[in-house]
Design a protein around this motif. Sequence first.
Motif, PDB file in Angstrom:
ATOM      1  N   GLY A 171       0.757  -1.169   0.200  1.00  0.00           N
ATOM      2  CA  GLY A 171      -0.271  -0.020   0.031  1.00  0.00           C
ATOM      3  C   GLY A 171       0.723   1.362  -0.022  1.00  0.00           C
ATOM      4  N   GLY A 172       2.220   1.253  -0.021  1.00  0.00           N
ATOM      5  CA  GLY A 172       2.835   2.318  -0.199  1.00  0.00           C
ATOM      6  C   GLY A 172       3.151   2.699  -1.540  1.00  0.00           C
ATOM      7  N   VAL A 173       3.691   3.686  -1.667  1.00  0.00           N
ATOM      8  CA  VAL A 173       3.887   4.545  -2.979  1.00  0.00           C
ATOM      9  C   VAL A 173       5.369   4.917  -3.248  1.00  0.00           C
ATOM     10  N   ALA A 174       5.738   4.859  -4.569  1.00  0.00           N
ATOM     11  CA  ALA A 174       6.916   5.582  -4.963  1.00  0.00           C
ATOM     12  C   ALA A 174       6.457   6.563  -5.820  1.00  0.00           C
ATOM     13  N   VAL A 175       6.917   7.781  -5.805  1.00  0.00           N
ATOM     14  CA  VAL A 175       6.533   8.987  -6.550  1.00  0.00           C
ATOM     15  C   VAL A 175       7.754   9.378  -7.423  1.00  0.00           C
ATOM     16  N   VAL A 176       7.998   9.463  -8.728  1.00  0.00           N
ATOM     17  CA  VAL A 176       8.820   9.749  -9.564  1.00  0.00           C
ATOM     18  C   VAL A 176       8.636  11.014 -10.349  1.00  0.00           C
TER      19      VAL A 176
END
Length: 276
Positions: A171-176
């Motif tokens: 449920g985490g997120v990587a924002v690029v």
Amino acid sequence: MPVAPGPRSRLQCPSGHSFDAAKQGYYNFLTGKGTSFTADSAAMAASRATFLEAGHYGPLADALSAMVRSALAHDAGAPVLVDAGSGTGYYLHAVTRQLAAEGSEAATPSAVAFDISKFALRRAARLNPDAAVFVWDVWRPLPLADESADAVLVVFAPRNPAEFHRVLRPGGVAVVVTPLPSHLREIADVAGLLDIEEGKTERLDAGMAEDFELIDRRTLEFTLSLSPADVAAVALMGPAGHHLDPAALAQRTAALGAETPVTAGFTLSAYRPLPA
């Protein structure tokens, strides 16, 4: 490695090994051979700080903060943020400040920052005194426990999808954040900037596809009004800064008008980790 908010001068692992911070507030984990990549110099870090602190990329910092906030809306707890390729810590500061302003004291975010430039991290540590800041190569395994982070920020920095997936909780997120082809196009020639290749977003998606699914994408364009000194700073703070002659650059930018309209263009992509 568990991370709690607050200033710290020493870290200790469960096995009893301890690591002291440099007097500038960062930890250097790149011992021995270090890294084969070229770190940003003190002059490059200074140019970046000057340009960013002037607020030119404020709209990007706001958009990044909004995307992270939206992706973490499901979690009422205190998030742990990882800034991979943090540079001077400008974007980490913006995101943590926004999340802290909107949450309770119990939900104050913790933060970890990585970069190979000690000169940039000296500034990142000052700007983010409650973060744990490390000289580290993000191409290597990150010195973080499995599923220990809620969000990974990657702003104009190298991407290590397998490691981002490992350290992110379900449920985490990587924002690029990547530049659009239009980014700084008006000053590319005079400033000696490197070309932004077409198809960058497609290659990003392909590189992330094994470990992540795309959940959100936004483009952001706005017009900057840059002085000759601003143009020199934005050139020297990026990859071209490794090769540019500051004196020759100053001569070229001096021929510009007092203010030059310049496009700033970015793609912000949010990815959710796929089940292991």
